[in-house]
Structure formats: structure tokens, C-alpha cells
Write a protein that holds these residues in place. Structure first.
Motif, PDB file in Angstrom:
ATOM      1  N   THR A 157       0.836  -1.192   0.000  1.00 29.59           N
ATOM      2  CA  THR A 157       0.000   0.000   0.000  1.00 29.59           C
ATOM      3  C   THR A 157       0.872   1.243   0.000  1.00 29.59           C
ATOM      4  O   THR A 157       1.933   1.269   0.635  1.00 29.59           O
ATOM      5  CB  THR A 157      -0.923   0.021   1.239  1.00 29.59           C
ATOM      6  N   ILE A 158       0.422   2.251  -0.722  1.00 28.37           N
ATOM      7  CA  ILE A 158       1.096   3.549  -0.758  1.00 28.37           C
ATOM      8  C   ILE A 158       0.140   4.564  -0.138  1.00 28.37           C
ATOM      9  O   ILE A 158      -1.030   4.632  -0.528  1.00 28.37           O
ATOM     10  CB  ILE A 158       1.404   3.974  -2.210  1.00 28.37           C
ATOM     11  N   PHE A 159       0.629   5.352   0.823  1.00 22.85           N
ATOM     12  CA  PHE A 159      -0.240   6.363   1.419  1.00 22.85           C
ATOM     13  C   PHE A 159       0.588   7.598   1.785  1.00 22.85           C
ATOM     14  O   PHE A 159       1.813   7.526   1.924  1.00 22.85           O
ATOM     15  CB  PHE A 159      -0.976   5.819   2.644  1.00 22.85           C
ATOM     16  N   PRO A 160      -0.061   8.750   1.917  1.00 25.51           N
ATOM     17  CA  PRO A 160       0.673  10.002   2.142  1.00 25.51           C
ATOM     18  C   PRO A 160       0.902  10.331   3.610  1.00 25.51           C
ATOM     19  O   PRO A 160       0.205   9.831   4.492  1.00 25.51           O
ATOM     20  CB  PRO A 160      -0.258  11.043   1.516  1.00 25.51           C
ATOM     21  N   ILE A 161       1.890  11.180   3.849  1.00 27.02           N
ATOM     22  CA  ILE A 161       2.043  11.860   5.134  1.00 27.02           C
ATOM     23  C   ILE A 161       1.586  13.296   4.903  1.00 27.02           C
ATOM     24  O   ILE A 161       2.083  13.971   3.997  1.00 27.02           O
ATOM     25  CB  ILE A 161       3.492  11.831   5.633  1.00 27.02           C
ATOM     26  N   ILE A 162       0.646  13.754   5.720  1.00 22.36           N
ATOM     27  CA  ILE A 162       0.086  15.097   5.574  1.00 22.36           C
ATOM     28  C   ILE A 162       0.358  15.877   6.851  1.00 22.36           C
ATOM     29  O   ILE A 162       0.075  15.400   7.950  1.00 22.36           O
ATOM     30  CB  ILE A 162      -1.429  15.024   5.288  1.00 22.36           C
ATOM     31  N   ASP A 163       0.928  17.080   6.705  1.00 24.52           N
ATOM     32  CA  ASP A 163       1.278  17.859   7.894  1.00 24.52           C
ATOM     33  C   ASP A 163       0.062  18.589   8.453  1.00 24.52           C
ATOM     34  O   ASP A 163      -1.061  18.474   7.931  1.00 24.52           O
ATOM     35  CB  ASP A 163       2.435  18.819   7.597  1.00 24.52           C
ATOM     36  N   GLN A 164       0.279  19.358   9.524  1.00 31.25           N
ATOM     37  CA  GLN A 164      -0.834  20.022  10.211  1.00 31.25           C
ATOM     38  C   GLN A 164      -1.514  21.081   9.354  1.00 31.25           C
ATOM     39  O   GLN A 164      -2.662  21.438   9.588  1.00 31.25           O
ATOM     40  CB  GLN A 164      -0.333  20.650  11.513  1.00 31.25           C
ATOM     41  N   GLU A 165      -0.807  21.585   8.342  1.00 30.92           N
ATOM     42  CA  GLU A 165      -1.387  22.582   7.449  1.00 30.92           C
ATOM     43  C   GLU A 165      -2.117  21.946   6.273  1.00 30.92           C
ATOM     44  O   GLU A 165      -2.658  22.640   5.411  1.00 30.92           O
ATOM     45  CB  GLU A 165      -0.288  23.518   6.912  1.00 30.92           C
ATOM     46  N   GLY A 166      -2.091  20.598   6.223  1.00 36.80           N
ATOM     47  CA  GLY A 166      -2.783  19.905   5.142  1.00 36.80           C
ATOM     48  C   GLY A 166      -1.934  19.665   3.912  1.00 36.80           C
ATOM     49  O   GLY A 166      -2.437  19.182   2.891  1.00 36.80           O
ATOM     50  N   ALA A 167      -0.640  19.990   3.979  1.00 36.96           N
ATOM     51  CA  ALA A 167       0.242  19.782   2.838  1.00 36.96           C
ATOM     52  C   ALA A 167       0.789  18.356   2.843  1.00 36.96           C
ATOM     53  O   ALA A 167       1.109  17.804   3.901  1.00 36.96           O
ATOM     54  CB  ALA A 167       1.399  20.782   2.876  1.00 36.96           C
ATOM     55  N   ILE A 168       0.902  17.769   1.666  1.00 39.76           N
ATOM     56  CA  ILE A 168       1.473  16.429   1.529  1.00 39.76           C
ATOM     57  C   ILE A 168       2.993  16.553   1.539  1.00 39.76           C
ATOM     58  O   ILE A 168       3.570  17.258   0.710  1.00 39.76           O
ATOM     59  CB  ILE A 168       0.998  15.763   0.221  1.00 39.76           C
ATOM     60  N   THR A 169       3.634  15.899   2.481  1.00 42.86           N
ATOM     61  CA  THR A 169       5.085  16.043   2.613  1.00 42.86           C
ATOM     62  C   THR A 169       5.860  14.821   2.126  1.00 42.86           C
ATOM     63  O   THR A 169       6.992  14.958   1.677  1.00 42.86           O
ATOM     64  CB  THR A 169       5.465  16.310   4.082  1.00 42.86           C
ATOM     65  N   ASN A 170       5.250  13.641   2.220  1.00 44.87           N
ATOM     66  CA  ASN A 170       5.960  12.413   1.871  1.00 44.87           C
ATOM     67  C   ASN A 170       4.962  11.339   1.452  1.00 44.87           C
ATOM     68  O   ASN A 170       3.772  11.469   1.676  1.00 44.87           O
ATOM     69  CB  ASN A 170       6.769  11.876   3.057  1.00 44.87           C
ATOM     70  N   ALA A 171       5.517  10.273   0.879  1.00 40.98           N
ATOM     71  CA  ALA A 171       4.733   9.070   0.630  1.00 40.98           C
ATOM     72  C   ALA A 171       5.378   7.923   1.397  1.00 40.98           C
ATOM     73  O   ALA A 171       6.612   7.844   1.491  1.00 40.98           O
ATOM     74  CB  ALA A 171       4.696   8.735  -0.860  1.00 40.98           C
ATOM     75  N   ILE A 172       4.553   7.065   1.972  1.00 39.31           N
ATOM     76  CA  ILE A 172       5.043   5.861   2.628  1.00 39.31           C
ATOM     77  C   ILE A 172       4.662   4.665   1.766  1.00 39.31           C
ATOM     78  O   ILE A 172       3.502   4.516   1.367  1.00 39.31           O
ATOM     79  CB  ILE A 172       4.470   5.710   4.043  1.00 39.31           C
TER      80      ILE A 172
END
Length: 199
Positions: A157-172
């Protein structure tokens, strides 16, 4: 002479409460180098310190989740380069951080199908969550550092890391090695084909 100082310290109140302070000031001496007094300002930085500690503890918790996961897992930066790999991934591939971190880029790996690359781009750009299958071999990779790694057939599975401002910072990218199951399925298919050829 005025000798400046800038320090932080912790104070434990008699009721057990812990407070943190920052003190900025100077020591004032007379012409005989006798300390006359000190002048400065003291700031209560307890809230800032507590926030910093909470962030550190959160990071340690997330590190533990990734590192202790039994599933091989790696983290991509927005450009598709691996910035972290957990022990399970390194054990399965028989590789080290030195061979992977900052060097492997999924978008530059010729053996990765365009469809899978697009899924990762969708995660990094849109926050999509996707499942995938991959027959991966270091020997077929574009990167010399991983040519000797183990071959695996994986589902993940591929899923995102989203910061507190709602921006996508990374993929796991996380997966399960299903090589043994696939080998068993292939043997079953071959057996069925032989059976049909006899009859």
C-alpha cells in the motif's frame, strides 16, 4: 567589564511542578574585577519546552511505529527518493542505509512500471491511497548500489504523510513479501498444465 550570558534551566517547584526559564543578562564588575551585580531578563519558556518535548515524543513514537513494523516500509520525499527504510525492508532486501537512503529513486528505476510510478505520484500530489503488486529484483534496477539485493514479489500500500497545514510532505510505501505464495501458485499452475497435457 560586562560579561554576557544566555542560559536555559529547569526549576522544580516544591509541589512537583516543572517550569523552564531562559535568562539573558550580563555580569557587572568594577575596576578591580569585583562582581557588583548582574542585570538581565528572565523568560518563562515552559510552554515552548513542553511543545518541543511533545513534538520529540511524537516523533519517537512515529519512528517506533515504522521501525518496529513487521512489514517492509520506506519513506519517499516529494521527488521519489528514499529518505528512510525500516529494518524489515533492509532485512528482506539484504541492503543497508548506505545503499538506499538518498540514493534510490523510484521514478528513476527502469523496472518500476509506469502504472506504479503514477500511483506514487498521485499519492504525493493528491494524497491518494493505493494498493499495488510488484515483482522486484535489484538485478534489474537502474541503481548499482542495489544490484545484489534479494528478489521479492510483493503486495503493498502507498499512502501520504500530511502535515498540520494539510500539505502532503511524503509518501510511505509498505508491502508484504508474498514470494513464497506466488511460487506455490506458479507450481500449481504448472502442475495443472501438465495434467491437462496428459489428458
Amino acid at each position: 567589564d560586562k560579561i554576557p550570558f544566555d542560559l536555559e534551566y529547569r526549576f522544580i517547584h516544591k509541589n512537583g511542578e516543572i517550569r523552564y526559564f531562559s535568562e539573558i543578562g550580563k555580569l557587572i564588575f568594577d575596576s578591580d574585577d569585583t562582581l557588583l551585580y548582574l542585570e538581565g531578563i528572565i523568560f518563562d519558556i515552559t510552554e515552548r519546552k513542553q511543545a518541543e518535548e511533545a513534538l520529540i515524543n511524537k516523533q519517537k513514537f512515529l519512528d517506533a511505529v515504522i521501525d518496529q513494523s513487521p512489514y517492509p516500509t520506506w519513506v519517499s520525499n516529494p521527488e521519489g527518493t528514499m529518505i528512510r527504510a525500516n529494518p524489515a525492508l533492509k532485512n528482506v532486501l539484504n541492503l543497508t542505509d548506505e545503499q538506499l537512503i538518498g540514493k534510490y529513486n523510484v521514478f528513476q528505476d527502469v523496472q518500476i512500471e509506469p502504472k506504479l510510478k503514477q500511483l506514487i505520484r498521485d499519492t504525493l500530489e493528491k494524497g491518494s491511497v493505493s494498493d499495488y503488486e510488484l515483482d522486484w529484483a535489484g538485478a534489474d534496477s537502474s541503481f548499482d548500489e542495489i544490484k545484489d539485493s534479494s528478489r521479492v514479489y510483493c503486495e503493498g500500500t502507498i499512502f501520504p504523510i500530511i502535515d498540520q497545514e494539510g500539505a502532503i510532505t511524503n509518501a510511505i510505501i509498505t508491502y508484504k513479501d508474498v514470494s513464497e505464495r506466488k511460487q506455490a501458485e506458479q507450481k500449481l499452475i504448472e502442475s495443472e498444465e501438465k495434467f491437462r497435457s496428459i489428458f
